[in-house]
Design an enzyme around this catalytic site. Structure first.
Site, PDB file in Angstrom:
ATOM      1  N   SER A 118       0.963  -1.217   0.042  1.00  0.00           N
ATOM      2  CA  SER A 118      -0.047  -0.028  -0.105  1.00  0.00           C
ATOM      3  C   SER A 118       0.819   1.248   0.081  1.00  0.00           C
ATOM      4  O   SER A 118       1.809   1.343   0.660  1.00  0.00           O
ATOM      5  CB  SER A 118      -0.825   0.191   1.161  1.00  0.00           C
ATOM      6  N   TYR A 145      -1.937   5.569  -6.200  1.00  0.00           N
ATOM      7  CA  TYR A 145      -3.005   6.301  -6.316  1.00  0.00           C
ATOM      8  C   TYR A 145      -2.706   7.405  -7.471  1.00  0.00           C
ATOM      9  O   TYR A 145      -1.476   7.704  -7.728  1.00  0.00           O
ATOM     10  CB  TYR A 145      -3.433   7.339  -5.181  1.00  0.00           C
ATOM     11  N   THR A 171      -5.302   2.091  -7.988  1.00  0.00           N
ATOM     12  CA  THR A 171      -6.318   2.272  -7.250  1.00  0.00           C
ATOM     13  C   THR A 171      -7.312   3.495  -8.425  1.00  0.00           C
ATOM     14  O   THR A 171      -6.903   4.459  -8.247  1.00  0.00           O
ATOM     15  CB  THR A 171      -6.267   2.670  -5.891  1.00  0.00           C
ATOM     16  N   LYS A 243      -7.189  -1.494 -10.250  1.00  0.00           N
ATOM     17  CA  LYS A 243      -7.737  -2.213  -9.091  1.00  0.00           C
ATOM     18  C   LYS A 243      -9.122  -1.275  -8.663  1.00  0.00           C
ATOM     19  O   LYS A 243      -8.954  -0.080  -8.602  1.00  0.00           O
ATOM     20  CB  LYS A 243      -6.863  -2.073  -8.054  1.00  0.00           C
ATOM     21  N   HIS A 267     -12.889  -2.131  -3.106  1.00  0.00           N
ATOM     22  CA  HIS A 267     -12.278  -1.335  -2.037  1.00  0.00           C
ATOM     23  C   HIS A 267     -12.664  -1.855  -0.459  1.00  0.00           C
ATOM     24  O   HIS A 267     -12.740  -1.142   0.544  1.00  0.00           O
ATOM     25  CB  HIS A 267     -12.280   0.008  -2.047  1.00  0.00           C
ATOM     26  N   ASP A 298     -10.770  -9.501  -5.504  1.00  0.00           N
ATOM     27  CA  ASP A 298     -10.574  -9.427  -3.898  1.00  0.00           C
ATOM     28  C   ASP A 298     -12.003  -8.958  -3.324  1.00  0.00           C
ATOM     29  O   ASP A 298     -12.792  -8.768  -3.900  1.00  0.00           O
ATOM     30  CB  ASP A 298      -9.479  -8.669  -3.301  1.00  0.00           C
TER      31      ASP A 298
END
Length: 379
Positions: A118, A145, A171, A243, A267, A298
């Site tokens: 992350s 990001y 993301t 993602k 998320h 996920d």
């Protein structure tokens, strides 16, 4: 002279499944941190359905199959992994245990799987990579990001690539943060002493703002396909994965833009509430892709049979985030080992009980769906 009796500790709880791990870990965490890890956005609909949506599917097992040599291994991010599970880019792992991402990386390497890092990790990419590689082979993806500070974004990319990361997980579902009542109610702030070295925030920077304010300050809500994907291609040779895809339309857009893969994700139910559970969004993305792009998923995966169902519906690989946080909170690195071993043992046993010897044997034919108006329907 009689004194107070010395308390005798009770037996350590036996962790048999991921729900057990969640319960024990949650009991150890302060309320604010527990709510940050475990809650979703707004009315908590999506976070709830991420797990419960799996219940409508039933496994259709084949019997009298020799599964004595069943092999759960598969390919992920350019290498063979022990089974099709990786640890998602969950941030702030240092809140669950001081060793945070360092412990997670070691556990992942020991179990023979990959890990995503992350941007809000509490350790640097180098520290995380070194920790995993000290145990054994491991590949990492770098979660990213789109940032207002493009120079810093480029710096993060360059460092990740230099340290050997294989892919960017961009993301795409977070132009702003979701409506997170629990964070606002608890006035959640990252605990003092934790840094975000990847985005170059120290603990003093972090203490002066809420999580929401900090995110709005650095994240670029002007992100878009035509600006950001070509730019990423121009600055890195790492794979580019999107993602946060939940629709056929965005699957096709990722293919059109030449992305390497998509991660069907919402998320963890922390962004827009009321959107589909990822297992419900997966089939339309798989159908739209028609084999032209890799698809991982996920969200809400809590057992080996959940993993099996996701693969049967067309995912190549699955990722989990909260279970790693629960493992850390329960017992640090050993807790993450326990979490990964639980998933591995459940998944391989599920394969064998379903009559599958390899990942390629797990297909739609292995599943049925429960219908309220009749018998089990084949997919």
């Amino acid at each position: 002279m009689a004194g107070n009796p010395i308390p005798i500790p009770g037996p350590k709880p036996k962790i048999l499944c991921i729900d057990d791990l969640r319960d024990e870990a949650s009991a150890k965490l302060p309320v604010g941190i527990r709510d940050f890890f475990n809650s979703g956005s707004a009315d908590q609909i999506t976070i709830h359905e991420n797990s419960t949506a799996y219940r409508k599917y039933r496994i259709r097992p084949r019997v009298l199959v020799d599964v004595s040599k069943a092999d759960a291994s598969t390919m992920c991010l350019g290498r063979r992994v022990a089974f099709p599970l990786g640890v998602s880019p969950a941030g702030l792992q240092g809140m669950a245990h001081p060793d945070g991402e360092i412990a997670t990386a070691r556990a992942c390497a020991r179990r023979g799987i990959n890990m995503a890092i992350s941007s809000f990790a509490n350790y640097s990419v180098k520290e995380i990579r070194d920790a995993g590689l000290s145990i054994g082979p491991i590949n990492h993806a770098m979660q990213l990001y789109t940032m207002k500070d493009r120079d810093l974004e480029l710096k993060i990319i360059r460092k990740a690539e230099a340290e050997g990361c294989i892919a960017i997980f961009l993301t795409a579902d977070s132009p702003v943060l979701g409506v997170r009542y629990n964070e606002w109610r608890n006035d959640f702030r990252t605990p003092k002493g934790l840094n975000f070295p990847i985005i170059e925030w120290d603990t003093d920077d972090i203490q002066n703002r809420t999580h929401d304010d900090g995110f709005q300050a650095f994240n670029d809500d002007g992100h878009n396909w035509t600006r950001d994907i070509p730019w990423l291609r121009s600055v890195t040779k790492m794979e580019i994965w999107i993602k946060g895809v939940l629709t056929a339309e965005d699957t096709l857009r990722a293919i059109e833009m030449g992305c390497d893969g998509i991660l069907v994700s919402n998320h963890g139910g922390r962004q827009l509430d009321g959107i589909p559970a990822t297992i419900d969004a997966l089939p339309e993305c798989v159908e739209a892709a028609a084999g032209r792009i890799r698809i991982h998923v996920d969200g809400g995966i809590r057992s080996g049979s959940d993993m099996f169902k996701a693969l049967a519906l067309g995912a190549e690989h699955v990722w989990v985030g909260r279970p790693a946080l629960w493992g850390l909170a329960y017992d640090g690195e050993k807790g993450v080992d326990l979490m990964l071993d639980t998933f591995y043992n459940e998944f391989k046993r599920c394969m064998q009980l379903a009559g599958c010897n390899s990942i390629k044997d797990i297909t739609k034919a292995c599943l049925g769906v429960v219908r309220s108006d009749g018998p089990l329907a084949r997919l």
